[in-house]
Design an enzyme around this catalytic site. Structure first.
Site, PDB file in Angstrom:
ATOM      1  CB  THR A   2      -0.858   0.056   1.282  1.00  0.00           C
ATOM      2  OG1 THR A   2      -1.715  -1.080   1.300  1.00  0.00           O
ATOM      3  CG2 THR A   2      -1.708   1.306   1.368  1.00  0.00           C
ATOM      4  N   GLY A  48     -10.003  -4.318   1.537  1.00  0.00           N
ATOM      5  CA  GLY A  48      -9.458  -3.904   2.826  1.00  0.00           C
ATOM      6  C   GLY A  48      -9.857  -2.486   3.176  1.00  0.00           C
ATOM      7  N   GLY A 104      -1.256  -1.815   6.555  1.00  0.00           N
ATOM      8  CA  GLY A 104      -1.270  -3.012   7.380  1.00  0.00           C
ATOM      9  C   GLY A 104      -2.593  -3.747   7.242  1.00  0.00           C
TER      10      GLY A 104
HETATM   11  N1  ASP Z   1      -4.113  -2.034   4.190  1.00  0.00           N
HETATM   12  C1  ASP Z   1      -4.017  -2.874   3.020  1.00  0.00           C
HETATM   13  C2  ASP Z   1      -5.203  -3.789   2.962  1.00  0.00           C
HETATM   14  O1  ASP Z   1      -5.630  -4.286   3.991  1.00  0.00           O
HETATM   15  C3  ASP Z   1      -2.771  -3.698   2.954  1.00  0.00           C
HETATM   16  C4  ASP Z   1      -1.478  -3.041   3.223  1.00  0.00           C
HETATM   17  O2  ASP Z   1      -1.392  -1.949   3.765  1.00  0.00           O
HETATM   18  O3  ASP Z   1      -0.480  -3.677   2.870  1.00  0.00           O
HETATM   19  O4  ASP Z   1      -5.687  -4.065   1.887  1.00  0.00           O
END
Ligand code: ASP
Length: 351
Positions: A210, A240, A262
């Site tokens: 992300t 997400g 995250g």
């Molecule tokens: N927050 C993102 C998701 O849950 C993933 C990430 O930040 O790597 O889709």
């Protein structure tokens, strides 16, 4: 014949009419101060993305334009983490989520979008050109094509292809902790490539699934964007926090802005970015506000908090940046007139 009194009456209501129609359009500047521009974004890839945002900010452009252009650099980089070359879902398809928000609380998002190179630019069109806030799946793709975006072929990056093949060996969905320090172990295959694992880029930097970016422009106005391929090897259709206004991103031009990275499910549970902004409204610094929401997640997850990573990154109206993560290893990039650097975030769990 229009007499003078009628004329004054008509022109007074005429200008009020214009005023009201502008307010109705939602584009009155709600709060403006002159300030020094600043842009912050998640993970190491933020360094390059910030440069593109800065091109707009330092010329006096709007924060919302800067954050759109900024994260497009990461989307176009054809790496394993964000954009079309990113980690696929468990069925092998790359599905993209993004959102954007401006100083007027205008916002737009797309989710479960396939084969479009710049989801954040589609999110911007949703914001600018539709009465809606979010379009998903085939509807989002249809809108993108109607807006002139090209339907691309999916082409996994080498890293994403390798990670997917590795994952297919066990096909287990288990979010690991993001921890840059222990990545060589994970990269060596001992812990496998997890859905939230950061990845080493060809230039030696670490990247992640992300990029979230928030900025303040020379007028003191704020904007934010967030774009992702989501959790690697997720269930098909999973969305997400990243495209959800209030979860992966929130901007309040009177207070500040926040973005998250995250495990999205746990960011959504606490309306993460919105909660951080509300705590800043009560006077907390960006770092302390981020920490409070991480603590909320710890309280909810209890022992399971050790299995996930979440990080928040925030900017307040004074141009102060701050972050807080659940686990060590989260870094963010900051750029202002006199600063261009990567900062290591504090975390709830210690090294
Ligand atoms: N927050 C993102 C998701 O849950 C993933 C990430 O930040 O790597 O889709």
């Amino acid at each position: 014949m229009v007499n003078r009194r009628k004329f004054i009456h008509a022109s007074a209501f005429g200008s009020l009419g214009i005023l009201f129609s502008k307010i109705a359009a939602g584009n009155q500047v709600p709060f403006t101060i002159k300030g020094k521009p600043v842009v912050i974004s998640t993970w190491d890839a933020g360094l390059e993305a910030n440069k593109a945002a800065w091109e707009i900010l330092h010329k006096g452009g709007r924060a919302v334009d800067a954050v759109e252009k900024g994260v497009m650099v990461t989307e176009a980089s054809q790496n394993c983490c964000v954009g079309l070359g990113a980690n696929p879902d468990r069925d092998g398809f790359v599905t993209l989520d993004a959102c954007i928000m401006d100083e007027f609380s205008n916002c737009g998002g797309v989710a479960f979008l396939e084969r479009i190179k710049h989801p954040v630019a589609v999110a911007r069109r949703v914001m600018d050109k539709t009465p809606h806030v979010m379009l998903v799946g085939s509807g989002a793709q249809q809108f993108a094509i109607a807006e002139g975006f090209l339907l691309e072929e999916q082409k996994l990056s080498e890293q994403a292809q390798a990670a997917y093949e590795e994952w297919l060996k066990n096909s287990q969905y288990k979010p690991p902790v993001i921890n840059i320090e222990n990545l060589p172990v994970r990269q060596a295959g001992k812990q496998g490539h997890g859905p939230f694992a950061p990845h080493k880029l060809s230039n030696g930097e670490w990247n992640h699934d992300t990029i979230g970016m928030v900025a303040m422009d020379t007028h003191g106005n704020m904007g934010g964007s967030c774009t992702t391929s989501g959790a690697g090897f997720k269930m098909r259709g999973r969305i997400g926090d990243s495209p959800i206004i209030g979860a992966g991103l929130f901007v309040d031009n009177e207070v500040g802005a926040c973005t998250a990275t995250g495990q999205g499910e746990d960011v959504i549970r606490v309306a993460g970015s919105h909660s951080v902004v509300e705590l800043m409204r009560q006077g907390l610094s960006p770092e302390v506000a981020c920490k409070k929401v991480i603590e909320r997640i710890v309280k909810i997850k209890k022992a399971k908090a050790k299995d996930i990573q979440v990080a928040f990154l925030a900017l307040n109206k004074k141009g102060q940046a701050g972050a807080f993560a659940l686990h060590p290893g989260f870094r963010y990039a900051i750029k202002s007139g006199d600063k261009e650097t990567l900062v290591t975030s504090k975390s709830w769990f210690n090294e």
